[in-house]
Scaffold this motif. Structure first.
Motif, short mmCIF file in Angstrom:
data_model
loop_
_atom_site.label_atom_id
_atom_site.label_comp_id
_atom_site.label_asym_id
_atom_site.label_seq_id
_atom_site.Cartn_x
_atom_site.Cartn_y
_atom_site.Cartn_z
N ILE A 15 0.86 -1.18 0.00
CA ILE A 15 0.00 0.00 0.00
C ILE A 15 0.89 1.23 0.00
CG2 ILE A 15 -1.75 1.31 1.25
CD1 ILE A 15 -2.65 -1.31 2.52
N HIS A 16 0.64 2.13 -0.92
CA HIS A 16 1.33 3.42 -0.95
C HIS A 16 0.31 4.48 -0.62
CE1 HIS A 16 2.93 7.13 -2.60
NE2 HIS A 16 4.11 6.61 -2.30
N VAL A 17 0.63 5.32 0.35
CA VAL A 17 -0.27 6.38 0.79
C VAL A 17 0.37 7.72 0.48
CG1 VAL A 17 -1.50 7.36 2.76
CG2 VAL A 17 -1.11 4.90 2.65
N GLY A 18 -0.35 8.59 -0.22
CA GLY A 18 0.20 9.89 -0.59
C GLY A 18 -0.87 10.95 -0.67
N SER A 19 -0.46 12.18 -0.47
CA SER A 19 -1.39 13.31 -0.56
C SER A 19 -1.62 13.69 -2.01
CB SER A 19 -0.83 14.53 0.18
OG SER A 19 -0.72 14.25 1.55
N VAL A 20 -2.80 14.21 -2.28
CA VAL A 20 -3.16 14.68 -3.61
C VAL A 20 -3.39 16.18 -3.50
CG1 VAL A 20 -4.73 14.31 -5.54
CG2 VAL A 20 -4.29 12.47 -3.97
N ASP A 21 -3.29 16.88 -4.62
CA ASP A 21 -3.38 18.34 -4.64
C ASP A 21 -4.63 18.90 -3.97
OD1 ASP A 21 -0.98 18.41 -5.97
OD2 ASP A 21 -1.89 18.54 -7.95
N ASP A 22 -5.75 18.20 -4.08
CA ASP A 22 -7.01 18.75 -3.56
C ASP A 22 -7.22 18.50 -2.07
OD1 ASP A 22 -7.43 16.06 -3.70
OD2 ASP A 22 -9.21 16.17 -4.97
N GLY A 23 -6.19 18.07 -1.36
CA GLY A 23 -6.28 17.86 0.08
C GLY A 23 -6.72 16.45 0.45
N CYS A 24 -6.99 15.63 -0.52
CA CYS A 24 -7.38 14.25 -0.26
C CYS A 24 -6.14 13.37 -0.14
CB CYS A 24 -8.28 13.72 -1.38
SG CYS A 24 -9.90 14.49 -1.43
N THR A 25 -6.37 12.13 0.27
CA THR A 25 -5.31 11.15 0.36
C THR A 25 -5.59 10.06 -0.65
OG1 THR A 25 -5.03 11.60 2.71
CG2 THR A 25 -4.16 9.53 1.91
N LEU A 26 -4.57 9.65 -1.39
CA LEU A 26 -4.71 8.59 -2.38
C LEU A 26 -3.96 7.36 -1.88
CD1 LEU A 26 -5.71 7.85 -5.24
CD2 LEU A 26 -3.47 8.54 -6.07
N CYS A 27 -4.69 6.25 -1.75
CA CYS A 27 -4.10 4.98 -1.34
C CYS A 27 -4.01 4.09 -2.57
CB CYS A 27 -4.96 4.31 -0.28
SG CYS A 27 -5.20 5.29 1.20
N THR A 28 -2.80 3.65 -2.91
CA THR A 28 -2.58 2.79 -4.07
C THR A 28 -2.21 1.41 -3.56
OG1 THR A 28 -1.75 4.70 -5.28
CG2 THR A 28 -1.30 2.55 -6.21
N ILE A 29 -2.96 0.40 -4.02
CA ILE A 29 -2.74 -0.99 -3.60
C ILE A 29 -2.20 -1.74 -4.80
CG2 ILE A 29 -3.84 -3.07 -2.71
CD1 ILE A 29 -6.02 -1.22 -1.55
N TYR A 30 -1.05 -2.41 -4.63
CA TYR A 30 -0.44 -3.13 -5.75
C TYR A 30 0.29 -4.37 -5.26
CZ TYR A 30 3.80 -0.68 -4.31
OH TYR A 30 4.84 -0.19 -3.58
N GLY A 31 0.59 -5.27 -6.18
CA GLY A 31 1.30 -6.49 -5.86
C GLY A 31 0.35 -7.60 -5.44
N GLY A 32 0.88 -8.81 -5.33
CA GLY A 32 0.06 -9.95 -4.90
C GLY A 32 -0.97 -10.35 -5.94
N SER A 33 -1.83 -11.26 -5.54
CA SER A 33 -2.87 -11.72 -6.45
C SER A 33 -4.05 -10.74 -6.43
CB SER A 33 -3.35 -13.11 -6.04
OG SER A 33 -4.06 -13.03 -4.81
N PRO A 34 -4.89 -10.77 -7.46
CA PRO A 34 -6.06 -9.89 -7.47
C PRO A 34 -6.98 -10.13 -6.27
CG PRO A 34 -5.68 -10.77 -9.66
CD PRO A 34 -4.73 -11.46 -8.74
N GLU A 35 -7.10 -11.38 -5.83
CA GLU A 35 -7.94 -11.68 -4.67
C GLU A 35 -7.37 -11.03 -3.41
OE1 GLU A 35 -6.63 -14.18 -6.64
OE2 GLU A 35 -8.43 -14.44 -7.87
#
Length: 169
Positions: free
Chosen positions: A123-143
């Motif tokens: 999980i990568h957690v980062g701020s976005v320009d509009d003040g929101c937080t964007l959580c990106t989930i990657y790796g592993g199986s789709p399940e």
């Protein structure tokens, strides 16, 4: 008469050298290409070239490599290509956008992210320009990604409701 272009800031009238530029387009989020705390880009900085990575209107990322030495620009470009090939092993990426602050999602010393990320899912957690937080989930199986996304969603709902420790539910 000197027919070569001169750089006004060059010392002793040295001839101007054009910079070599290479551009790569990827289908991956900027955060994935850069890596956590720039871990993917730092090894490439030793070549003395400029690396600029920016989002391409939500479609992907544009990587621009610029430098005076063509061989160094080529080395860094090949390094970025290898990085992109390694990202292709991650079959898909899920993104969640929330108003919960980054620090609350990450937790003290990353405890919440470690709790949420299991089975080779990151999980990568980062701020976005509009003040929101964007959580990106990657790796592993789709399940595993969907399971992690469900746990993250429950965690975010509990956090928004003001629960002290959403992990205990």
């Amino acid at each position: 008469m000197n027919t070569g272009k001169q750089n006004s800031s060059a010392k002793c009238g040295a001839p101007w050298k054009p910079a070599h530029v290479r551009v790569l387009k990827t289908g991956y989020a900027k955060e994935l290409v850069i890596g956590f705390r720039y871990c993917n880009i730092k090894p490439l900085k030793v070549f003395g070239v400029q690396i600029r990575i920016k989002d391409d209107d939500g479609v992907g990322t544009v990587c621009t490599v610029k430098g005076d030495d063509e061989s160094q620009v080529s080395n860094v470009t090949e390094g970025l290509r290898a990085l992109i090939m390694s990202l292709k092993k991650t079959k898909r990426t899920l993104k969640l956008r929330t108003t919960v602050p980054c620090g609350r999602i990450i937790g003290r010393n990353g405890a919440n992210v470690r709790w949420l990320a299991t089975n080779d899912v990151h999980i990568h957690v980062g701020s976005v320009d509009d003040g929101c937080t964007l959580c990106t989930i990657y790796g592993g199986s789709p399940e595993d990604q969907l399971s992690t996304a469900e746990n993250l969603k429950k965690f975010l709902i509990a956090t928004k409701n003001g629960d002290r420790d959403p992990r205990e539910k």
